[in-house]
Design a protein around this motif. Structure first.
Motif, PDB file in Angstrom:
ATOM      1  N   THR A 134     -24.329  26.430  -3.198  1.00  0.00           N
ATOM      2  CA  THR A 134     -23.194  26.797  -3.751  1.00  0.00           C
ATOM      3  C   THR A 134     -22.559  25.168  -3.984  1.00  0.00           C
ATOM      4  O   THR A 134     -22.309  24.921  -4.913  1.00  0.00           O
ATOM      5  CB  THR A 134     -22.006  27.510  -3.107  1.00  0.00           C
ATOM      6  OG1 THR A 134     -22.724  29.165  -2.509  1.00  0.00           O
ATOM      7  CG2 THR A 134     -20.541  27.089  -3.770  1.00  0.00           C
ATOM      8  N   GLY A 136     -24.735  22.559  -3.800  1.00  0.00           N
ATOM      9  CA  GLY A 136     -26.208  22.107  -3.918  1.00  0.00           C
ATOM     10  C   GLY A 136     -26.022  20.622  -2.313  1.00  0.00           C
ATOM     11  O   GLY A 136     -26.956  19.980  -3.215  1.00  0.00           O
ATOM     12  N   TYR A 261     -28.750  33.500  -6.265  1.00  0.00           N
ATOM     13  CA  TYR A 261     -27.066  32.980  -5.707  1.00  0.00           C
ATOM     14  C   TYR A 261     -26.985  33.808  -4.348  1.00  0.00           C
ATOM     15  O   TYR A 261     -27.251  33.851  -3.247  1.00  0.00           O
ATOM     16  CB  TYR A 261     -25.836  32.589  -6.111  1.00  0.00           C
ATOM     17  CG  TYR A 261     -26.132  31.618  -7.176  1.00  0.00           C
ATOM     18  CD1 TYR A 261     -27.250  30.416  -7.306  1.00  0.00           C
ATOM     19  CD2 TYR A 261     -25.413  31.290  -8.214  1.00  0.00           C
ATOM     20  CE1 TYR A 261     -27.379  29.350  -7.461  1.00  0.00           C
ATOM     21  CE2 TYR A 261     -24.826  29.886  -8.728  1.00  0.00           C
ATOM     22  CZ  TYR A 261     -26.084  29.034  -8.213  1.00  0.00           C
ATOM     23  OH  TYR A 261     -26.418  27.680  -9.332  1.00  0.00           O
ATOM     24  N   TYR A 420     -31.216  24.461  -6.582  1.00  0.00           N
ATOM     25  CA  TYR A 420     -31.447  25.233  -8.049  1.00  0.00           C
ATOM     26  C   TYR A 420     -30.290  24.781  -8.570  1.00  0.00           C
ATOM     27  O   TYR A 420     -28.731  25.405  -7.437  1.00  0.00           O
ATOM     28  CB  TYR A 420     -31.446  26.337  -7.815  1.00  0.00           C
ATOM     29  CG  TYR A 420     -31.389  27.831  -8.628  1.00  0.00           C
ATOM     30  CD1 TYR A 420     -32.592  27.349  -9.315  1.00  0.00           C
ATOM     31  CD2 TYR A 420     -30.928  28.546  -8.434  1.00  0.00           C
ATOM     32  CE1 TYR A 420     -32.662  28.421 -10.863  1.00  0.00           C
ATOM     33  CE2 TYR A 420     -30.264  29.905  -9.126  1.00  0.00           C
ATOM     34  CZ  TYR A 420     -31.308  30.109 -10.490  1.00  0.00           C
ATOM     35  OH  TYR A 420     -31.160  30.519 -11.338  1.00  0.00           O
ATOM     36  N   ARG A 421     -29.484  25.236  -9.738  1.00  0.00           N
ATOM     37  CA  ARG A 421     -28.491  25.394 -10.644  1.00  0.00           C
ATOM     38  C   ARG A 421     -28.812  26.676 -11.217  1.00  0.00           C
ATOM     39  O   ARG A 421     -29.780  26.071 -12.096  1.00  0.00           O
ATOM     40  CB  ARG A 421     -27.736  24.151 -11.043  1.00  0.00           C
ATOM     41  CG  ARG A 421     -27.155  23.658  -9.603  1.00  0.00           C
ATOM     42  CD  ARG A 421     -26.076  23.747  -9.556  1.00  0.00           C
ATOM     43  NE  ARG A 421     -25.503  23.197  -7.981  1.00  0.00           N
ATOM     44  CZ  ARG A 421     -25.556  23.145  -7.299  1.00  0.00           C
ATOM     45  NH1 ARG A 421     -26.257  24.932  -7.110  1.00  0.00           N
ATOM     46  NH2 ARG A 421     -24.781  23.605  -5.939  1.00  0.00           N
ATOM     47  N   ARG A 422     -28.444  27.194 -11.563  1.00  0.00           N
ATOM     48  CA  ARG A 422     -28.052  28.948 -12.872  1.00  0.00           C
ATOM     49  C   ARG A 422     -28.469  27.938 -14.392  1.00  0.00           C
ATOM     50  O   ARG A 422     -27.231  27.511 -14.301  1.00  0.00           O
ATOM     51  CB  ARG A 422     -26.802  29.302 -12.266  1.00  0.00           C
ATOM     52  CG  ARG A 422     -27.043  30.492 -13.733  1.00  0.00           C
ATOM     53  CD  ARG A 422     -25.860  32.103 -13.112  1.00  0.00           C
ATOM     54  NE  ARG A 422     -26.228  32.661 -11.699  1.00  0.00           N
ATOM     55  CZ  ARG A 422     -25.343  32.791 -11.539  1.00  0.00           C
ATOM     56  NH1 ARG A 422     -23.768  32.445 -11.163  1.00  0.00           N
ATOM     57  NH2 ARG A 422     -25.474  33.212 -10.089  1.00  0.00           N
ATOM     58  N   GLN A 424     -30.978  26.392 -15.166  1.00  0.00           N
ATOM     59  CA  GLN A 424     -31.302  24.850 -15.102  1.00  0.00           C
ATOM     60  C   GLN A 424     -32.997  25.257 -16.149  1.00  0.00           C
ATOM     61  O   GLN A 424     -33.667  26.596 -15.845  1.00  0.00           O
ATOM     62  CB  GLN A 424     -32.090  24.207 -13.584  1.00  0.00           C
ATOM     63  CG  GLN A 424     -32.235  25.326 -12.955  1.00  0.00           C
ATOM     64  CD  GLN A 424     -32.662  24.448 -11.676  1.00  0.00           C
ATOM     65  OE1 GLN A 424     -31.783  23.088 -11.412  1.00  0.00           O
ATOM     66  NE2 GLN A 424     -33.101  24.845 -10.753  1.00  0.00           N
TER      67      GLN A 424
END
Length: 426
Positions: A134, A136, A261, A420-422, A424
């Motif tokens: 959440t 990072g 996630y 990871y980021r949604r 990207q």
């Protein structure tokens, strides 16, 4: 052939380079390797007289010591297959040891303690997922923080709970109820006499089988069943495929509709629960109470077993048994048994040198490995025992040795530890 009155030599056909055959660990290969290892241990026992190498007591102790390592490694496998590095396994195990003892004492039932231990570890996993998935936070930093937090929280909780109970203290709990054990007496009684005769191979097989079928905890059986269950879930179900895709290419998984996630959260919480289960095993089965420092670095050794097993359940189990076996030997006639183990190590390293020279045509690597085998054999020949100061760190030395030898064939998940980021880009 002539062209314009001039002779032109035909070019020789170009041969495609032969692809090197990739060695695969199949069930047949594993069975052959296991049989060869038993033969080697039997030979070493006869030569050195170190009867504990294959005795029922040593095998039984090895299995008990391998279980918490294997559960911690299994937890690391779940987390890292989803792309989250989890070096907080040690802290989650610590939470599991305390919670397991508290649950068993509070409810008067060892299986309530097992459940409580899993929940305690899962809470540590949830915190790790919250920080890494959440917010990072760097996975290593979060894992180190959980290791420190687990130790501090359990110290505080022990002082406010166990210290007020009869037989408890600031750093330990009162005696806890233990899960039941099972045996196969009609096998053990028949094999006991054969083991005592000290015959080559037959007595060794008897000792191994007796150790595997005598006084085995029900929690041990549960832990063993979790290994094929993990393989089935992660490699034979759609859920497992989606979870593993999050550790290989989360962006591609996202493009196919996978909620990355959610899968990472599930994997890390299960990881913590398995590590907590390993901690509960330590306080409920391996000992009769919770004690501070009970994990003894087994969370880190479990992580090493997972790496040794190349992020696969079968290899992980083999690594856990290896580390548990060396740990068990140093507890039973440590100097004599560990000294005999030097001969086993020397022969295995020499076999690796032959394989590197003949099978891989790597002369320089074979030469270095051969020199190492000679050095270990010389050490075995010039000594009669190993000092107790060294036998106590045998599992840790084994960890370093195995990882250094297995490093060339390791292949971690491609996105393991990558933030990871949604949405990207790749």
């Amino acid at each position: 052939m002539s062209e314009g009155g001039l002779a032109v030599a035909e070019a020789p056909p170009v041969e495609e380079p032969k692809k090197a055959r990739k060695f695969k660990f199949t069930w047949q290969v594993m069975l052959y390797a296991l049989g060869g290892l038993i033969l080697l241990l039997s030979f070493t026992r006869v030569v050195t007289g170190a009867v504990d190498l294959t005795s029922a007591g040593a095998i039984n102790a090895a299995v008990a010591l391998a279980v918490p390592i294997g559960l911690a490694g299994l937890g690391g496998l779940w987390s890292e297959r989803a792309g989250v590095v989890n070096i907080g396994l040690e802290g989650m195990m610590i939470l599991g040891t305390w919670a397991g003892a508290w649950g068993a004492i509070h409810f008067g039932n060892p299986w309530a303690g097992v459940l409580a231990g899993a929940i305690g570890g899962a809470l540590g996993g949830l915190l790790h997922a919250l920080a890494t998935v959440t917010f990072g936070v760097d996975h290593i930093i979060s894992g180190v923080a959980i290791n420190i937090l687990g130790l501090g929280v359990t110290q505080y909780l022990s002082k406010v709970t166990f210290a007020t109970m009869p037989g408890g203290g600031d750093a330990q709990s009162p005696p806890v109820p233990k899960p039941g054990v099972v045996s196969l007496p009609w096998i053990g009684d028949q094999l006991k006499g054969l083991e005592a005769k000290q015959w080559f191979l037959l007595s060794d097989l008897s000792g191994i089988l007796r150790g595997l079928t005598t006084n085995v905890s029900l929690l041990t059986i549960l832990a063993i069943l979790l290994i094929p269950l993990t393989y089935y879930v992660l490699w034979r179900t759609a859920f497992g495929l989606r979870l593993r895709s999050c550790g290989e290419s989360p962006t591609a998984a996202e493009s196919l509709g996978v909620n990355v996630y959610s899968y990472k959260y599930v994997a890390v919480v299960i990881s913590g629960a398995l590590a907590g289960l390993g901690g509960a095993f330590l306080s409920l089965v391996a000992a009769s109470a919770y004690r501070e420092g009970q994990t003894g670095g087994r969370g880190f050794i479990g992580l090493a077993a997972m790496i040794f097993g190349n992020w696969r359940p079968g290899g992980l189990a083999g690594g856990a048994v290896l580390f548990g076996y060396t740990d068990g030997l140093q507890l039973r006639r440590g100097g004599e048994s560990v000294h005999a183990l030097l001969l086993v190590v020397a022969i295995l390293i020499a076999a690796m040198a032959v394989y590197q020279l003949v099978g891989q045509n790597r002369t320089r690597a074979a030469l270095i490995t051969g020199i190492a085998a000679i050095a270990v054999f010389v050490l075995f020949s010039l000594t009669d025992t190993i000092p107790s100061e060294f036998t106590s760190v045998t599992p840790h030395i084994t960890t370093l040795l195995v990882l250094s030898l297995a490093a060339q064939r390791l292949r971690m998940p491609a996105a393991d530890g990558v933030p990871y980021r949604r949405g990207q880009a790749k």
